[in-house]
Design an enzyme around this catalytic site. Sequence first.
Site, PDB file in Angstrom:
ATOM      1  N   SER A 291     -21.495  37.916  97.007  1.00 57.15           N
ATOM      2  CA  SER A 291     -21.095  39.309  96.824  1.00 57.15           C
ATOM      3  C   SER A 291     -20.678  39.945  98.147  1.00 57.15           C
ATOM      4  CB  SER A 291     -22.222  40.080  96.144  1.00 57.15           C
ATOM      5  OG  SER A 291     -21.755  41.293  95.629  1.00 57.15           O
TER       6      SER A 291
ATOM      7  N   HIS B  73     -22.900  37.619  87.753  1.00 62.23           N
ATOM      8  CA  HIS B  73     -22.722  37.811  89.196  1.00 62.23           C
ATOM      9  C   HIS B  73     -23.800  37.087  89.993  1.00 62.23           C
ATOM     10  CE1 HIS B  73     -20.944  39.882  92.602  1.00 62.23           C
ATOM     11  NE2 HIS B  73     -22.137  40.280  92.992  1.00 62.23           N
TER      12      HIS B  73
ATOM     13  N   ASP C 255     -19.023  37.524  85.129  1.00 54.98           N
ATOM     14  CA  ASP C 255     -19.385  38.468  86.188  1.00 54.98           C
ATOM     15  C   ASP C 255     -18.945  39.884  85.809  1.00 54.98           C
ATOM     16  OD1 ASP C 255     -19.857  39.858  88.540  1.00 54.98           O
ATOM     17  OD2 ASP C 255     -19.091  38.269  89.831  1.00 54.98           O
TER      18      ASP C 255
END
Length: 405
Positions: free
Chosen positions: A220, A384, A355
């Site tokens: 991320s 995610h 995601d």
Amino acid sequence: MLGGYSRSVSKLIRHQIVRYQRVQKSLPYYSSSCLRERLLQFRKSCNINDTQGKSISTSSKKTGRIMDILQANPLSIFGSISLGVLLPSICGFYTLFYKSPEVIVRLGLKYQMFKCGMKEKYVQKGDQIFCYGEKNHPSPDKPTIVFIHGFTSTKLQWLSAFKGLRPDCHLVAMELPGHGNSSIPREDEVLDIEFMESSVITFLELVGLADKKVHLVGSSFGGALVGIFAAQNPERVTKVTMICPAMNTPVETDFLLSLKKILMKDHKEITYSDCALIPQDLQGIKDMFHLCMYNKEAAAMHDQVYQGLLNMRLPKSEYFLRLLKSSNTEENLNMLAKLASSITVPSQVIWGRHDQIMDVSGAEYLQERLPNCQFMNVVEKCGHAVDVDRPGTLCKLLEQFMLVK
């Protein structure tokens, strides 16, 4: 973006409860037959006659009566002793679990760190303190992998990787400034990508990796950071793995749209409610986990576990909001794609098919811009938080990339 430890904490809590129940149930089974036999032997040694009810002396009579009671119910005393030992432990556990759940959660996480071989360490330069997890020692003939977590997460996000990767690797999980147990930067510090990048350089120097090239793995916010770092510091990197990196994607998720709405606000108007990753209550942290994970069963934890995780995060909320205001810019969202052509070291892109934070359309979009992309892996049934949804698959994909010369 999310600490990959929800399942391990919940599992440990359930294990402790089941353990106490088993201990209580096992007492009659293991005690009665063994104690009864020994008590009968003791009665014979005291010359106590069960059939005639006679004894040699007054002391033997008293001993006989005691033995009669114990023979009829051998747990009457030993059960009380066992209960006296177990009861305070059980009461203490449940008191902490409901009054201060973060204590139990921390203990659970410490236990998971121990199981996977992650040792917590600290390094410092001036007023900047870095906390990190490490497994094994650096060696010329061993690869060193440095993990960088996502926004509001910690080194504990990588517990499954420390457990699942092959044992000959040197693993380091850095905690970015203000995250986990790393110190919060000064108020006058500009919290931009350049600051985070310089923090990674400082950290590598402090842990003795200044002269060794490392394999960077980020998720991320950390995924975007390792990509940008590899583009601008290729002499320090052997390979780079970007997991669901924070960036503008061709298809925009609701979360990405919410970030762009924040860009139109004055900094003073931005609040915790503008970002789902800075929860302030029980429902908020539940929503955050469900947003980041595809596997909803793994996110089905006891409310007190959620509350414990929330209590651990709340002291950092003000800093997280400050970081959001500084780093959430259109320039930063486009920076990884802009610099992708400069990432000349072997690269790998991993993305969860489902995601909801950064859409999977970013995987192919990024791959097309990387000149040396060895693998582009889209993981099915995964959100995610790849490290939580599919930890085994993540380790296999990393090892597959590690074998590439």
